[in-house]
Motif scaffolding. Structure first.
Motif, PDB file in Angstrom:
ATOM      1  N   ILE B 269       0.850  -1.195   0.000  1.00  0.00           N
ATOM      2  CA  ILE B 269       0.000   0.000   0.000  1.00  0.00           C
ATOM      3  C   ILE B 269       0.886   1.246   0.000  1.00  0.00           C
ATOM      4  O   ILE B 269       1.933   1.259   0.647  1.00  0.00           O
ATOM      5  CB  ILE B 269      -0.981  -0.030   1.212  1.00  0.00           C
ATOM      6  N   ALA B 270       0.486   2.270  -0.773  1.00  0.00           N
ATOM      7  CA  ALA B 270       1.249   3.536  -0.798  1.00  0.00           C
ATOM      8  C   ALA B 270       0.582   4.521   0.154  1.00  0.00           C
ATOM      9  O   ALA B 270      -0.615   4.776   0.065  1.00  0.00           O
ATOM     10  CB  ALA B 270       1.302   4.100  -2.210  1.00  0.00           C
ATOM     11  N   ILE B 271       1.378   5.051   1.054  1.00  0.00           N
ATOM     12  CA  ILE B 271       0.882   5.915   2.115  1.00  0.00           C
ATOM     13  C   ILE B 271       0.931   7.363   1.643  1.00  0.00           C
ATOM     14  O   ILE B 271       1.955   7.800   1.114  1.00  0.00           O
ATOM     15  CB  ILE B 271       1.793   5.788   3.374  1.00  0.00           C
ATOM     16  N   VAL B 278       5.843   3.346   0.208  1.00  0.00           N
ATOM     17  CA  VAL B 278       5.122   2.071   0.137  1.00  0.00           C
ATOM     18  C   VAL B 278       5.443   1.181   1.338  1.00  0.00           C
ATOM     19  O   VAL B 278       6.609   1.057   1.735  1.00  0.00           O
ATOM     20  CB  VAL B 278       5.460   1.341  -1.183  1.00  0.00           C
ATOM     21  N   LYS B 279       4.400   0.601   1.912  1.00  0.00           N
ATOM     22  CA  LYS B 279       4.591  -0.306   3.052  1.00  0.00           C
ATOM     23  C   LYS B 279       3.761  -1.568   2.814  1.00  0.00           C
ATOM     24  O   LYS B 279       2.916  -1.618   1.922  1.00  0.00           O
ATOM     25  CB  LYS B 279       4.067   0.355   4.327  1.00  0.00           C
ATOM     26  N   SER B 280       3.966  -2.566   3.666  1.00  0.00           N
ATOM     27  CA  SER B 280       3.070  -3.722   3.653  1.00  0.00           C
ATOM     28  C   SER B 280       1.763  -3.289   4.289  1.00  0.00           C
ATOM     29  O   SER B 280       1.762  -2.513   5.247  1.00  0.00           O
ATOM     30  CB  SER B 280       3.677  -4.862   4.460  1.00  0.00           C
ATOM     31  N   VAL B 281       0.657  -3.806   3.752  1.00  0.00           N
ATOM     32  CA  VAL B 281      -0.656  -3.427   4.294  1.00  0.00           C
ATOM     33  C   VAL B 281      -0.719  -3.734   5.793  1.00  0.00           C
ATOM     34  O   VAL B 281      -1.299  -2.976   6.577  1.00  0.00           O
ATOM     35  CB  VAL B 281      -1.777  -4.180   3.540  1.00  0.00           C
ATOM     36  N   VAL B 393      -5.138   9.845   0.615  1.00  0.00           N
ATOM     37  CA  VAL B 393      -5.434   8.735  -0.291  1.00  0.00           C
ATOM     38  C   VAL B 393      -4.372   7.641  -0.156  1.00  0.00           C
ATOM     39  O   VAL B 393      -3.184   7.885  -0.371  1.00  0.00           O
ATOM     40  CB  VAL B 393      -5.499   9.223  -1.753  1.00  0.00           C
ATOM     41  N   TYR B 394      -4.825   6.458   0.218  1.00  0.00           N
ATOM     42  CA  TYR B 394      -3.952   5.276   0.250  1.00  0.00           C
ATOM     43  C   TYR B 394      -4.187   4.509  -1.048  1.00  0.00           C
ATOM     44  O   TYR B 394      -5.330   4.230  -1.409  1.00  0.00           O
ATOM     45  CB  TYR B 394      -4.308   4.372   1.436  1.00  0.00           C
ATOM     46  N   ILE B 395      -3.101   4.159  -1.731  1.00  0.00           N
ATOM     47  CA  ILE B 395      -3.217   3.467  -3.015  1.00  0.00           C
ATOM     48  C   ILE B 395      -2.924   1.978  -2.814  1.00  0.00           C
ATOM     49  O   ILE B 395      -1.866   1.615  -2.287  1.00  0.00           O
ATOM     50  CB  ILE B 395      -2.229   4.054  -4.044  1.00  0.00           C
ATOM     51  N   ALA B 396      -3.872   1.136  -3.252  1.00  0.00           N
ATOM     52  CA  ALA B 396      -3.681  -0.310  -3.067  1.00  0.00           C
ATOM     53  C   ALA B 396      -4.410  -1.091  -4.156  1.00  0.00           C
ATOM     54  O   ALA B 396      -5.014  -0.504  -5.056  1.00  0.00           O
ATOM     55  CB  ALA B 396      -4.183  -0.729  -1.689  1.00  0.00           C
ATOM     56  N   SER B 397      -4.344  -2.414  -4.051  1.00  0.00           N
ATOM     57  CA  SER B 397      -4.975  -3.289  -5.048  1.00  0.00           C
ATOM     58  C   SER B 397      -6.497  -3.339  -4.822  1.00  0.00           C
ATOM     59  O   SER B 397      -6.981  -3.007  -3.741  1.00  0.00           O
ATOM     60  CB  SER B 397      -4.417  -4.701  -4.900  1.00  0.00           C
ATOM     61  N   PRO B 398      -7.247  -3.806  -5.819  1.00  0.00           N
ATOM     62  CA  PRO B 398      -8.690  -3.971  -5.647  1.00  0.00           C
ATOM     63  C   PRO B 398      -9.017  -4.935  -4.492  1.00  0.00           C
ATOM     64  O   PRO B 398     -10.021  -4.761  -3.816  1.00  0.00           O
ATOM     65  CB  PRO B 398      -9.144  -4.561  -6.983  1.00  0.00           C
ATOM     66  N   LEU B 399      -8.156  -5.905  -4.277  1.00  0.00           N
ATOM     67  CA  LEU B 399      -8.394  -6.862  -3.193  1.00  0.00           C
ATOM     68  C   LEU B 399      -8.321  -6.155  -1.838  1.00  0.00           C
ATOM     69  O   LEU B 399      -9.209  -6.293  -0.987  1.00  0.00           O
ATOM     70  CB  LEU B 399      -7.353  -7.991  -3.287  1.00  0.00           C
ATOM     71  N   VAL B 400      -7.260  -5.366  -1.638  1.00  0.00           N
ATOM     72  CA  VAL B 400      -7.109  -4.619  -0.387  1.00  0.00           C
ATOM     73  C   VAL B 400      -8.246  -3.610  -0.245  1.00  0.00           C
ATOM     74  O   VAL B 400      -8.825  -3.438   0.837  1.00  0.00           O
ATOM     75  CB  VAL B 400      -5.730  -3.902  -0.342  1.00  0.00           C
ATOM     76  N   ALA B 401      -8.591  -2.957  -1.372  1.00  0.00           N
ATOM     77  CA  ALA B 401      -9.661  -1.955  -1.345  1.00  0.00           C
ATOM     78  C   ALA B 401     -10.980  -2.602  -0.931  1.00  0.00           C
ATOM     79  O   ALA B 401     -11.724  -2.067  -0.105  1.00  0.00           O
ATOM     80  CB  ALA B 401      -9.790  -1.286  -2.709  1.00  0.00           C
ATOM     81  N   ALA B 402     -11.272  -3.775  -1.478  1.00  0.00           N
ATOM     82  CA  ALA B 402     -12.548  -4.433  -1.198  1.00  0.00           C
ATOM     83  C   ALA B 402     -12.653  -4.847   0.269  1.00  0.00           C
ATOM     84  O   ALA B 402     -13.668  -4.596   0.926  1.00  0.00           O
ATOM     85  CB  ALA B 402     -12.717  -5.651  -2.106  1.00  0.00           C
ATOM     86  N   VAL B 403     -11.620  -5.469   0.804  1.00  0.00           N
ATOM     87  CA  VAL B 403     -11.716  -5.893   2.209  1.00  0.00           C
ATOM     88  C   VAL B 403     -11.745  -4.670   3.133  1.00  0.00           C
ATOM     89  O   VAL B 403     -12.420  -4.685   4.171  1.00  0.00           O
ATOM     90  CB  VAL B 403     -10.586  -6.882   2.632  1.00  0.00           C
ATOM     91  N   SER B 404     -11.082  -3.585   2.732  1.00  0.00           N
ATOM     92  CA  SER B 404     -11.104  -2.380   3.543  1.00  0.00           C
ATOM     93  C   SER B 404     -12.500  -1.752   3.527  1.00  0.00           C
ATOM     94  O   SER B 404     -12.940  -1.185   4.528  1.00  0.00           O
ATOM     95  CB  SER B 404     -10.056  -1.373   3.055  1.00  0.00           C
ATOM     96  N   GLY B 408     -14.347  -1.281   6.852  1.00  0.00           N
ATOM     97  CA  GLY B 408     -14.399   0.131   7.237  1.00  0.00           C
ATOM     98  C   GLY B 408     -13.059   0.656   7.710  1.00  0.00           C
ATOM     99  O   GLY B 408     -12.952   1.765   8.223  1.00  0.00           O
ATOM    100  N   ARG B 409     -12.044  -0.134   7.543  1.00  0.00           N
ATOM    101  CA  ARG B 409     -10.682   0.278   7.902  1.00  0.00           C
ATOM    102  C   ARG B 409      -9.709  -0.523   7.050  1.00  0.00           C
ATOM    103  O   ARG B 409     -10.087  -1.586   6.516  1.00  0.00           O
ATOM    104  CB  ARG B 409     -10.417   0.047   9.394  1.00  0.00           C
ATOM    105  N   ILE B 410      -8.495  -0.012   6.929  1.00  0.00           N
ATOM    106  CA  ILE B 410      -7.523  -0.707   6.090  1.00  0.00           C
ATOM    107  C   ILE B 410      -7.247  -2.086   6.669  1.00  0.00           C
ATOM    108  O   ILE B 410      -7.043  -2.236   7.872  1.00  0.00           O
ATOM    109  CB  ILE B 410      -6.222   0.120   5.957  1.00  0.00           C
ATOM    110  N   CYS B 411      -7.269  -3.064   5.797  1.00  0.00           N
ATOM    111  CA  CYS B 411      -7.244  -4.448   6.275  1.00  0.00           C
ATOM    112  C   CYS B 411      -6.402  -5.326   5.340  1.00  0.00           C
ATOM    113  O   CYS B 411      -6.466  -5.192   4.128  1.00  0.00           O
ATOM    114  CB  CYS B 411      -8.689  -4.944   6.310  1.00  0.00           C
ATOM    115  N   ASP B 412      -5.600  -6.175   5.924  1.00  0.00           N
ATOM    116  CA  ASP B 412      -4.795  -7.130   5.160  1.00  0.00           C
ATOM    117  C   ASP B 412      -5.732  -8.210   4.605  1.00  0.00           C
ATOM    118  O   ASP B 412      -6.470  -8.831   5.371  1.00  0.00           O
ATOM    119  CB  ASP B 412      -3.739  -7.755   6.087  1.00  0.00           C
ATOM    120  N   PRO B 413      -5.733  -8.428   3.292  1.00  0.00           N
ATOM    121  CA  PRO B 413      -6.727  -9.343   2.707  1.00  0.00           C
ATOM    122  C   PRO B 413      -6.449 -10.811   2.969  1.00  0.00           C
ATOM    123  O   PRO B 413      -7.300 -11.650   2.698  1.00  0.00           O
ATOM    124  CB  PRO B 413      -6.622  -9.035   1.205  1.00  0.00           C
TER     125      PRO B 413
END
Ligand code: SF4
Lengths: 168, 418
Positions: B269-271, B278-281, B393-404, B408-413
């Motif tokens: 994820i890009a912070i 960029v960090k790990s989710v 704005v946090y930039i991430a994959s659709p998978l990370v976006a969907a679980v987040s 309702g919060r940033i979440c490791d998929p």
């Protein structure tokens, strides 16, 4: 076009993107580029548009002009009176846009470390020399390839192409 | 002398061997522009160049995708200007509703391997995934290319990025390119061509490659090229088009080489406010979000929507979170509709918008308010990109976006895929 420029420095840091130069929100509001002029650097240097003078020089860090391909950014700088932009590195689309519209852009690693806001910097494009007399600093930079120099001395690629009868 | 992919394509286009550093003038196969950049190009053409006739209208494309459908009268006027110019010169214009320019040229099978394509948009690099030398240019460049059919280019040095290892099921093209950008930095490839190679490529589908090539510009690259391998040949075959394999010479020279082991990569994820931050989710898990945006030329494709639907099936977007989903094109929208994806997303509480850039560029359809936090599958996160300059704005994959969106919060998929 003249090849020697002398101007007052506006100093900027790294990664100055095209949205900092002209916020995207104005790109979608304004019909003509002149209408955007009061908003140049609005989010990071609000005093810029009031105080910029013809001939001023921008000196910045790495990756100047990154972000979108928005040509409004270099056009507005030129329209505001900026004569040259010197940076440690440029984003490539900004670099080519600037050349195409006849705004000299110079890559220099050291000068941005040395000069401050308001210093006077002198640039000789043909000789490839930059200097800041008040700081006793003179240095060389790699002169442009002939093709790019020809575009710049024509005043931009539009003039260049016109001079050659639409040939590139 | 052995050649890299971009040297091969440019040599072919100029009819002689080119080498890095030289400036060449090449004929372009296509030039395209959108409503953010075409109006200025038209102004240069009509007012400065007094253009009466364009070089070859069949090589020029206009797409109305940025402020589309028009949110303001000013935009409507610019759209009218484009339509009028296109009509007068016989230029094909993809009007409101076709989708984002970089996707439309793929849907319409316009882009083919080995072509030289310039687009008046920085993310034209997307098309490198299909083996085209495709790069972004400005509006004056576009005007010149429309008028003369040519563009000047500096032949870039090439960097080789070798992708190795088995790709875990939670790793997408987005995680791969975010990781690389974090490692290289936002100016790590300025003026350079980036070429992807390695044994993982056979596992990497076209949608993932498009995401990767799309974001090579976020590290300054001129092009982000994939070889034309069996995956690409099959992609075209499925569309009834025959293309030949295209690979760099085995001893080609690269100015730099990066090897990435994908088997151990974590979701990335890009912070805000930088794309190379960029960090790990897992390191930012728990950050509360107000909005999730799934779409853009980076991640608005069918496989992206499929991943999101997989997560959203029998789940709901968290109350209080807005989850905006925008298919990148009409064709993708239709495919998603037929597969039942749109219904799953609607039932889960997502908002589906017509194909457009939408909130990616802060034009309309979901701008962020002061201090609001978003997870977005797009490609830029600097202050003010998607709304108020204090939004994040946090930039991430659709998978990370969907679980987040669901949490309702940033979440490791990864917990969702077990
Ligand atoms: S989706 Fe976003 S990044 Fe892509 S072309 Fe549109 S505005 Fe640009």
């Amino acid at each position: 076009m003249e090849l020697v420029f002398k101007g007052r420095v506006w100093k900027f840091g790294d990664n100055i993107n095209t949205d900092f130069i002209i916020p995207g929100r104005y790109k979608f509001k304004a019909y003509r580029i002149e209408d955007m002029l009061p908003h140049i650097f609005e989010d990071i240097r609000p005093e810029f548009s009031r105080n910029v003078r013809k001939g001023d020089i921008i000196v910045a860090g790495r990756n100047f002009g990154c972000g979108s391909s928005r040509e409004h950014a270099p056009r507005l700088l030129k329209l505001a009176g900026i004569s040259v932009v010197i940076a440690k590195s440029f984003a490539r689309i900004f670099f080519r846009n600037a050349i195409n519209i006849g705004l000299p852009v110079i890559v220099h690693e050291e000068l941005p470390e040395i000069v401050k806001d308001g210093d006077i910097v002198v640039v000789d494009l043909a000789k490839g020399v930059v200097s800041c007399p008040s700081r006793n600093y003179t240095s060389r930079f790699k002169p442009y390839p002939k093709f790019i120099m020809d575009i710049l001395t024509s005043g931009g690629i539009v003039e260049y192409v016109k001079l050659r009868g639409l040939r590139l | 002398m052995p050649l890299t992919l971009s040297e091969k394509i440019l040599s072919n286009a100029t009819g002689r061997r080119v080498s890095p550093g030289e400036i060449v003038i090449v004929n372009v196969d296509y030039v395209y522009a959108h409503d953010g950049t075409a109006p200025l190009a038209i102004q240069v053409l009509t007012e400065e160049l007094k253009c009466e006739r364009v070089f070859n209208p069949s090589k020029v494309l206009f797409v109305i995708d940025h402020a589309s459908p028009s949110p303001r009268v000013e935009n409507s006027k610019l759209h009218m200007l484009m339509r009028e110019f296109a009509r007068k010169h016989g230029i094909k214009l993809y009007d409101v509703g076709y989708g984002i320019c970089h996707q439309v040229v793929i849907d319409e099978c316009i882009v083919k391997p080995g072509m030289v394509i310039v687009g008046a948009d920085s993310h034209t690099t997307t098309l490198g995934a299909l083996g085209a030398f495709a790069t972004g240019i400005g509006s004056t460049d576009t005007a010149i290319a429309i008028l003369t059919g040519k563009v000047w280019l500096r032949v870039p040095e090439s960097i080789r990025i070798v992708l190795e290892g088995d790709i875990p099921n939670y790793i997408t093209g987005k995680d791969i390119i975010l990781y690389i950008i974090g490692f290289m930095g936002a100016d790590g490839a300025v003026y350079k061509a980036v070429e992807f190679q390695g044994s993982s490529l056979k596992q990497l589908g076209i949608d993932d490659r498009l995401t990767i090539s799309n974001m090579t510009v976020e590290m300054g690259a001129k092009v982000g090229l994939f070889p034309v391998d069996n995956v690409t040949v099959k992609f075209y075959e499925d569309r009834g088009v025959k293309v030949k394999r295209l690979e760099p010479d085995s001893k080609a020279e690269y100015v730099d080489e990066v090897i990435v082991d994908l088997s151990t990569l974590e979701p990335q994820i890009a912070i805000p406010p930088n794309i190379d931050n960029v960090k790990s989710v897992s390191e930012v898990e728990g950050v509360e979000v107000d909005q999730v945006f799934i779409g853009s030329c980076t991640n608005g494709r069918l496989s992206d929507l499929e991943i999101v639907a997989k997560i959203m099936k029998d789940r709901r977007v968290k109350e209080g979170v807005r989850c905006i989903v925008i298919p990148a094109s009409r064709r993708i929208y239709l495919q998603a509709l037929r597969k039942g994806i749109i219904e799953i997303l609607l039932r889960a509480g997502c908002i589906i918008c017509p194909p457009t850039c939408g909130p990616c560029v802060g034009a309309h359809m979901g701008l962020l308010g002061p201090g609001e936090v978003a997870v977005s599958t797009s490609n830029r996160n600097f202050p003010g990109r998607m709304g108020d300059k204090s939004s994040k704005v946090y930039i991430a994959s659709p998978l990370v976006a969907a679980v987040s969106a669901v949490e309702g919060r940033i979440c490791d998929p990864r917990s969702y895929l077990r």
